[in-house]
Write a protein that holds these residues in place. Structure first.
Motif: not given
Length: 482
Positions: A25-45
């Motif tokens: 239920p805590y999956r975000l509605h309008f933020h980029i998140m990982p499909p599974v596992g851990l996300l950290n630094d934004p890259n290559g913007f």
């Protein structure tokens, strides 16, 4: 392991865990998140062929920091993000233990990404290489291998290349640790994006009157804005000083002038970008309209990660909302990009609400996913606060302090972050299922935090010690992911 095989393993992991992840239920509605596992630094913007590209550090196989891939999202409006093919996998001798952070540039209609290849031997000794990969379509990348090895005078903590073009040449800044275990940012130059020349350190701990200022500087980003050379960087090892530097690692900026011919950087003091709990490794780009845009990791190192409730559903962390940077009256301001207005629906508005020594709720100003704007029109009070779910935002005029308090992830009490603020003019906040981003006085101060409150709809409460008059606008926000 070939790149194809490594990527296939990651896709299989997504398939295997999809049902569990999506049930959170805590999956975000309008933020980029990982499909599974851990996300950290934004890259290559980067803005490429009419679309925005954002990559991110990603470990598909655990909610801890392990072998990092580059995940990839593409958008035409900075709001709706489609999942693109995995860009990089750790499958070569020069990146076998992780494709670490880096940046992207456009040249000759191709997309070039620079990243740090992380390598460890059996004893855990680290090597690092600055690597290049090139794409003709922005989707599929051909690794070219290392273009920079660690120069003399530095440890293997040498990473996060940010590339940009200036004065008819390519330049690169890299986060580094010297042999005295002090953090620095170093400069390289190139005429062809493949042969790079070490120019020396720009600034760092014990440079430019800084004194001791951290043992490692990560994720440097150098750009020009309103006649200022601004260096965003994330120094590790700063000690807390009052309201400053209260997270395990910090992210902020210096302002000054860079001498690119005789590399040096005359700058002022370090200013934090975000006063919240969960903000690190920001990266910027400029789009075709000339805006300087920023994404950051909505997280911060390993602290509390195992306590976050999303971990039991097989995922953790997200990126912040994209923000526009502006320079005004000696300060770098951050505001959510205007395109986020596309998410608005079901507006509720109130004008000239006055509260005096009381707590008040407004009909319709409630929810779990919403945007809220408060504009103060008259002030005769000591304290004004609002409660959003289980978090409290408070401005104390007597101490010139603004604070955000949240429930601890382990549910054992609360914790808070603060900043100095002379007056309160307005608040704009974005509440997602498990995040809160608060912009004060048109981006003068920002607080970014993950929050894990009751998932059901909650009312917003306003309270004043004294008398405050204000306008309120509230919108529900659309979900951008299925």
């Amino acid at each position: 392991m070939t790149q194809l095989h490594a990527i296939e393993k990651a896709y299989q992991r997504i398939i295997d865990k999809q049902e569990m992840v999506q049930s959170d239920p805590y999956r975000l509605h309008f933020h980029i998140m990982p499909p599974v596992g851990l996300l950290n630094d934004p890259n290559g913007f980067v803005f490429y062929q009419g679309k925005y590209h954002i990559f991110y550090q990603w470990n598909p196989f655990a909610t801890t920091h392990g072998q990092k891939y580059w995940g990839h999202r593409i958008s035409s409006d900075l709001v709706h993000w489609e999942e693109a093919p995995i860009a990089l996998a750790p499958d070569e001798w020069f990146d076998k233990d992780g494709c670490y952070s880096g940046s992207a540039i456009v040249h000759d209609e191709k997309l070039y990404i620079f990243y740090t290849g992380n390598v460890k031997d059996k004893e855990g000794n680290r090597e690092s290489y600055q690597c290049l990969a090139v794409s003709d379509d922005g989707l599929h990348f051909d690794k070219k291998g290392p273009v920079i090895e660690v120069p003399k005078g530095y440890t293997a903590h040498f990473r996060d290349p940010k590339v940009f073009f200036k004065d008819d040449k390519w330049l690169m800044v890299i986060g580094a640790q010297n042999l005295q275990e002090q953090g620095e940012v170093v400069l390289y130059s190139s005429s062809d994006l493949e042969n790079w020349f070490y120019r020396g350190p720009l600034t760092g701990s014990h440079r430019n009157k800084l004194g001791e200022f951290g043992y490692m500087w990560e994720c440097p980003d150098l750009f020009h804005l309103e006649n200022k050379d601004i260096l965003i960087v994330s120094p590790q090892g700063l000690e807390a000083k009052g309201y400053k530097f209260n997270n395990i690692y910090q992210s902020g900026y210096f302002t000054g002038q860079v001498d690119y011919e005789n590399p040096s950087y005359q700058h002022g003091s370090f200013e934090e970008l975000d006063r919240g709990f969960d903000f690190y490794a920001p990266q910027t780009t400029m789009d075709e309209t000339g805006r300087r845009l920023l994404f950051a990791w909505m997280g911060n190192a390993e602290i509390g990660e195992t306590q976050q409730p999303t971990a039991k559903y097989g995922w953790i962390h997200a990126l912040t909302l994209p923000r526009t940077l502006k320079w005004k009256e000696g300060k770098l301001l951050q505001m959510p990009v205007k395109e986020l207005e596309l998410l608005r629906k079901n507006q509720v508005a109130y004008d000239n609400i006055t509260i005096m020594n009381q707590q008040k709720q407004l009909n319709g100003v409630a929810g779990n996913v919403f945007e809220l704007q408060i504009t103060v029109t008259d002030w005769n009070a000591e304290i004004f606060s609002l409660t959003v779910g289980e978090s409290t935002l408070c401005f104390d005029k007597t101490s010139s302090t603004f604070s955000v308090e949240r429930k601890c992830f382990n549910k054992q009490g609360t914790e808070s972050r603060h900043c100095r603020l002379d007056k309160l003019e307005n608040i704009q906040l974005f509440k997602d299922t498990s995040s809160l981003e608060v912009f004060i006085n048109n981006g003068e101060e920002v607080f970014t935090s993950r929050i894990f409150d009751d998932i059901n709809e909650q009312a917003v409460s306003f309270q004043a010690n004294g008398q405050v008059t204000f306008d309120v606008q509230k919108w529900d926000l659309k979900k951008i992911f299925n």
